[in-house]
Design a protein around this motif. Structure first.
Motif, PDB file in Angstrom:
ATOM      1  N   ASP A 137       8.960  -4.655  -8.161  1.00  0.00           N
ATOM      2  CA  ASP A 137      10.053  -3.768  -8.555  1.00  0.00           C
ATOM      3  C   ASP A 137      11.085  -4.586  -9.336  1.00  0.00           C
ATOM      4  OD1 ASP A 137      12.231  -2.106  -8.780  1.00  0.00           O
ATOM      5  OD2 ASP A 137      12.297  -1.545  -6.662  1.00  0.00           O
ATOM      6  N   GLU A 138      11.275  -4.262 -10.604  1.00  0.00           N
ATOM      7  CA  GLU A 138      12.173  -5.037 -11.457  1.00  0.00           C
ATOM      8  C   GLU A 138      13.606  -5.051 -10.936  1.00  0.00           C
ATOM      9  OE1 GLU A 138      11.903  -3.765 -15.494  1.00  0.00           O
ATOM     10  OE2 GLU A 138       9.834  -4.473 -15.756  1.00  0.00           O
ATOM     11  N   SER A 139      14.007  -4.001 -10.254  1.00  0.00           N
ATOM     12  CA  SER A 139      15.401  -3.906  -9.828  1.00  0.00           C
ATOM     13  C   SER A 139      15.790  -4.973  -8.812  1.00  0.00           C
ATOM     14  CB  SER A 139      15.683  -2.515  -9.245  1.00  0.00           C
ATOM     15  OG  SER A 139      15.017  -2.343  -8.014  1.00  0.00           O
ATOM     16  N   VAL A 140      14.845  -5.519  -8.041  1.00  0.00           N
ATOM     17  CA  VAL A 140      15.209  -6.493  -7.001  1.00  0.00           C
ATOM     18  C   VAL A 140      15.460  -7.877  -7.577  1.00  0.00           C
ATOM     19  CG1 VAL A 140      13.851  -5.185  -5.321  1.00  0.00           C
ATOM     20  CG2 VAL A 140      12.861  -7.247  -6.366  1.00  0.00           C
ATOM     21  N   TRP A 141      15.150  -8.069  -8.877  1.00  0.00           N
ATOM     22  CA  TRP A 141      15.365  -9.373  -9.506  1.00  0.00           C
ATOM     23  C   TRP A 141      16.552  -9.370 -10.461  1.00  0.00           C
ATOM     24  CZ3 TRP A 141      12.746 -13.019  -7.181  1.00  0.00           C
ATOM     25  CH2 TRP A 141      11.524 -12.699  -6.579  1.00  0.00           C
ATOM     26  N   GLY A 142      17.289  -8.285 -10.519  1.00  0.00           N
ATOM     27  CA  GLY A 142      18.416  -8.218 -11.446  1.00  0.00           C
ATOM     28  C   GLY A 142      19.501  -9.219 -11.078  1.00  0.00           C
ATOM     29  N   TYR A 143      19.904 -10.065 -12.018  1.00  0.00           N
ATOM     30  CA  TYR A 143      20.930 -11.079 -11.787  1.00  0.00           C
ATOM     31  C   TYR A 143      20.644 -11.862 -10.507  1.00  0.00           C
ATOM     32  CZ  TYR A 143      23.479  -9.018 -15.617  1.00  0.00           C
ATOM     33  OH  TYR A 143      23.834  -8.564 -16.858  1.00  0.00           O
TER      34      TYR A 143
ATOM     35  N   GLY B 129      16.107 -15.838  -5.997  1.00  0.00           N
ATOM     36  CA  GLY B 129      16.060 -14.957  -4.843  1.00  0.00           C
ATOM     37  C   GLY B 129      15.999 -13.493  -5.228  1.00  0.00           C
ATOM     38  N   ALA B 130      15.331 -12.702  -4.400  1.00  0.00           N
ATOM     39  CA  ALA B 130      15.265 -11.252  -4.595  1.00  0.00           C
ATOM     40  C   ALA B 130      16.253 -10.571  -3.654  1.00  0.00           C
ATOM     41  CB  ALA B 130      13.858 -10.746  -4.331  1.00  0.00           C
ATOM     42  N   TYR B 131      16.767  -9.406  -4.065  1.00  0.00           N
ATOM     43  CA  TYR B 131      17.728  -8.653  -3.257  1.00  0.00           C
ATOM     44  C   TYR B 131      17.265  -7.210  -3.115  1.00  0.00           C
ATOM     45  CZ  TYR B 131      21.006 -12.483  -3.275  1.00  0.00           C
ATOM     46  OH  TYR B 131      21.593 -13.702  -3.074  1.00  0.00           O
TER      47      TYR B 131
ATOM     48  N   ALA C 213       0.836  -1.198   0.000  1.00  0.00           N
ATOM     49  CA  ALA C 213       0.000   0.000   0.000  1.00  0.00           C
ATOM     50  C   ALA C 213       0.872   1.249   0.000  1.00  0.00           C
ATOM     51  CB  ALA C 213      -0.913  -0.007   1.222  1.00  0.00           C
ATOM     52  N   GLU C 214       0.364   2.291  -0.600  1.00  0.00           N
ATOM     53  CA  GLU C 214       1.111   3.550  -0.654  1.00  0.00           C
ATOM     54  C   GLU C 214       1.410   4.049   0.755  1.00  0.00           C
ATOM     55  OE1 GLU C 214       0.699   8.003  -2.650  1.00  0.00           O
ATOM     56  OE2 GLU C 214      -0.744   6.410  -3.162  1.00  0.00           O
ATOM     57  N   GLY C 215       2.650   4.398   0.987  1.00  0.00           N
ATOM     58  CA  GLY C 215       3.060   4.868   2.308  1.00  0.00           C
ATOM     59  C   GLY C 215       3.575   3.776   3.215  1.00  0.00           C
ATOM     60  N   ASP C 216       3.463   2.498   2.796  1.00  0.00           N
ATOM     61  CA  ASP C 216       3.949   1.380   3.607  1.00  0.00           C
ATOM     62  C   ASP C 216       5.448   1.215   3.351  1.00  0.00           C
ATOM     63  OD1 ASP C 216       4.489  -0.908   4.976  1.00  0.00           O
ATOM     64  OD2 ASP C 216       3.155  -2.217   3.802  1.00  0.00           O
ATOM     65  N   GLU C 217       6.263   1.846   4.181  1.00  0.00           N
ATOM     66  CA  GLU C 217       7.710   1.831   3.988  1.00  0.00           C
ATOM     67  C   GLU C 217       8.325   0.481   4.315  1.00  0.00           C
ATOM     68  OE1 GLU C 217       9.405   5.025   6.149  1.00  0.00           O
ATOM     69  OE2 GLU C 217       8.434   6.600   4.954  1.00  0.00           O
ATOM     70  N   ASP C 218       7.636  -0.329   5.114  1.00  0.00           N
ATOM     71  CA  ASP C 218       8.171  -1.636   5.493  1.00  0.00           C
ATOM     72  C   ASP C 218       7.733  -2.745   4.537  1.00  0.00           C
ATOM     73  OD1 ASP C 218       9.429  -0.579   7.753  1.00  0.00           O
ATOM     74  OD2 ASP C 218       7.590  -0.764   8.949  1.00  0.00           O
ATOM     75  N   GLY C 219       6.850  -2.428   3.620  1.00  0.00           N
ATOM     76  CA  GLY C 219       6.360  -3.445   2.697  1.00  0.00           C
ATOM     77  C   GLY C 219       7.411  -3.857   1.677  1.00  0.00           C
ATOM     78  N   CYS C 220       7.304  -5.099   1.198  1.00  0.00           N
ATOM     79  CA  CYS C 220       8.271  -5.635   0.239  1.00  0.00           C
ATOM     80  C   CYS C 220       7.650  -5.591  -1.158  1.00  0.00           C
ATOM     81  CB  CYS C 220       8.631  -7.066   0.602  1.00  0.00           C
ATOM     82  SG  CYS C 220       9.239  -7.259   2.309  1.00  0.00           S
ATOM     83  N   ASP C 221       8.187  -4.766  -2.022  1.00  0.00           N
ATOM     84  CA  ASP C 221       7.630  -4.619  -3.359  1.00  0.00           C
ATOM     85  C   ASP C 221       8.357  -5.548  -4.322  1.00  0.00           C
ATOM     86  OD1 ASP C 221       6.430  -3.907  -5.677  1.00  0.00           O
ATOM     87  OD2 ASP C 221       7.162  -1.837  -5.718  1.00  0.00           O
ATOM     88  N   PHE C 222       7.816  -6.753  -4.496  1.00  0.00           N
ATOM     89  CA  PHE C 222       8.429  -7.728  -5.382  1.00  0.00           C
ATOM     90  C   PHE C 222       8.079  -7.466  -6.853  1.00  0.00           C
ATOM     91  CE2 PHE C 222       8.221 -10.009  -1.295  1.00  0.00           C
ATOM     92  CZ  PHE C 222       9.568 -10.320  -1.150  1.00  0.00           C
TER      93      PHE C 222
ATOM     94  N   ARG D 254      16.281  -5.023   4.331  1.00  0.00           N
ATOM     95  CA  ARG D 254      16.962  -6.317   4.394  1.00  0.00           C
ATOM     96  C   ARG D 254      16.021  -7.455   4.770  1.00  0.00           C
ATOM     97  NH1 ARG D 254      22.301  -7.313   4.796  1.00  0.00           N
ATOM     98  NH2 ARG D 254      22.386  -5.451   3.527  1.00  0.00           N
ATOM     99  N   ALA D 255      14.978  -7.165   5.539  1.00  0.00           N
ATOM    100  CA  ALA D 255      14.048  -8.218   5.948  1.00  0.00           C
ATOM    101  C   ALA D 255      13.307  -8.821   4.756  1.00  0.00           C
ATOM    102  CB  ALA D 255      13.044  -7.671   6.958  1.00  0.00           C
ATOM    103  N   CYS D 256      13.291  -8.107   3.636  1.00  0.00           N
ATOM    104  CA  CYS D 256      12.605  -8.605   2.434  1.00  0.00           C
ATOM    105  C   CYS D 256      13.470  -9.571   1.629  1.00  0.00           C
ATOM    106  CB  CYS D 256      12.219  -7.433   1.531  1.00  0.00           C
ATOM    107  SG  CYS D 256      11.050  -6.256   2.278  1.00  0.00           S
ATOM    108  N   ASP D 257      14.764  -9.642   1.935  1.00  0.00           N
ATOM    109  CA  ASP D 257      15.700 -10.442   1.144  1.00  0.00           C
ATOM    110  C   ASP D 257      15.339 -11.918   1.111  1.00  0.00           C
ATOM    111  OD1 ASP D 257      17.340  -8.467   0.300  1.00  0.00           O
ATOM    112  OD2 ASP D 257      19.119  -9.133   1.364  1.00  0.00           O
TER     113      ASP D 257
END
Length: 398
Positions: free
Chosen positions: A342-348, A361-363, A331-340, A369-372
């Motif tokens: 987002d294309e950048s977290v799946w790079g390599y 795995g996502a990075y 949700a908008e404003g949820d700073e602790d949420g994990c946005d999977f 870091r808790a989303c890793d």
């Protein structure tokens, strides 16, 4: 650039980073000799006389001690250790004069105790005919580390049967680095190739451990856990989890999987297994074994473009269909949420085989870091078989 790439490099290629740093900072001539009565191995870089660098270890203890100083009129004046982390303590010194075959002089403690030092240029013995390829290459590529490893032995640990294969675990006692070898279940030639890669990786991680010890000072941390992920007639896959602090602002951790083609012993790239592009897959694009031809600049750019423009969007689409709840945008404003999404977290992405499918795995950035590395992003083999990569593999059923 994918924001996860820097962390992936720092974790999965930790060995390369530490060894490259050591070579750049200390790499030079290697000597053997004595300090007092104790045998030592020394590496000195004297190319810049005003900023000589080096390191040495006692053959009995194997742990590096840093050297830095100057060369003037064939006399080396070196400090042992450093005060880079804010200490302000007197350091031992070495004063060495150049000889026809090396260096000699004395080591002096901060309290004034002196011991003689005598060094001659190292002549490492030729590795045994049955030495691991990784070890056999070291006398030329890194004689300093080769001489260190000659004093280390592996200790056998537990035996276990897993997925129809018998495994023997090994540990290097000083670093506590462990790895398994496969004792039965494969044809001997295949088994030997696989074990060469696995045990070579064990020794490379031992080198990485010592590089971390040298860089990290008194608060160093380097812990590893190895977990077999899949053993099948065509594939050996495992994950190496490392938590480390080698100096710098923060500790770090990450996964570094190994995915091997049983029949060649070669490292498999993701493109070898899964390909969703229109043209032909890039054969062995990630292979890192000795003797393999590296990617050209053009090939590397093509692979990066495929990852960014083709593979990652395809992957997010598949994961969204398979795991709609997990892939739901925060949700908008949820700073602790994990946005999977987002294309950048799946790079390599860090990836490995599992009994149920291909794990990716996502990075995330440090603040998330808790989303890793969530445990759910697994693509079933039924999907993978629809998009075969460059290597023909017999994959398990879902």
């Amino acid at each position: 650039m994918f924001k996860g790439l820097s962390r992936l490099v720092s974790c999965a290629a930790l060995l390369l980073t530490l060894v490259s740093t050591a070579h750049a900072e200390f790499g030079g001539q290697v000597f053997t000799g004595t300090l007092g009565k104790m045998p030592i191995v020394v590496e000195l870089n004297t190319r810049d006389a005003s900023e000589v660098t080096g390191r040495y270890f006692y053959e009995k203890f194997h742990r590096d001690l840093e050297l830095s100083g100057t060369l003037q009129d064939k006399t080396l004046t070196l400090n042992e250790g450093n005060n880079r982390y804010g200490e302000d303590k007197p350091l031992p010194t070495l004063t060495l004069n150049q000889t026809a075959s090396g260096w000699q002089g004395e080591w002096t403690s901060p309290k004034g105790k002196s011991l003689p030092v005598k060094l001659t240029e190292a002549e490492p013995k030729t590795p045994a005919a049955d030495a691991l390829p990784f070890i056999a290459a070291l006398p030329k590529s890194d004689p300093y580390e080769y001489l260190r490893l000659q004093g280390l032995k592996l200790k056998p640990g537990k035996k276990e049967s897993l997925m129809g294969y018998n495994l023997q675990w090994w540990t290097e006692p000083e670093s506590k680095i462990s790895m398994f070898s496969v004792e039965s279940g494969y044809p001997k030639a295949d088994q030997d190739r696989v074990n060469q890669q696995l045990l070579g990786r064990l020794w490379s991680e031992v080198i990485s451990y010592h590089g971390c010890q040298l860089q990290g000072g008194e608060n160093v941390e380097f812990n590893q856990h190895v977990e077999p992920a899949l053993l099948s007639p065509d594939v050996v896959s495992l994950n190496i989890s490392t938590s480390y602090y080698c100096g710098g602002a923060h500790p770090d951790f990450g996964d570094s999987p190994i995915n091997l083609d049983v029949h060649t012993g070669h490292t498999l790239s993701l493109e070898d297994v899964l390909w969703v592009g229109e043209d032909k897959p890039l054969l062995h694009a990630d292979r890192d074994n000795a003797g393999d031809t590296p990617l050209t600049k053009e090939e590397d750019e093509t692979r990066s473009r495929y990852q960014r423009e083709v593979f990652v969007p395809w992957l997010i689409k598949q994961l969204t269909a398979l795991y709609p709840d997990e892939m739901k945008k925060p949700a908008e404003g949820d700073e602790d949420g994990c946005d999977f999404t987002d294309e950048s977290v799946w790079g390599y992405s860090s990836w490995r085989f599992t009994p149920k499918g291909l794990y990716l795995g996502a990075y995330f950035a440090r603040v998330q870091r808790a989303c890793d590395a969530p445990d759910w992003p697994v693509l079933p083999y039924s999907l993978i078989k629809q998009h075969p990569g460059a290597v023909e593999l017999g994959l398990p059923k879902d």
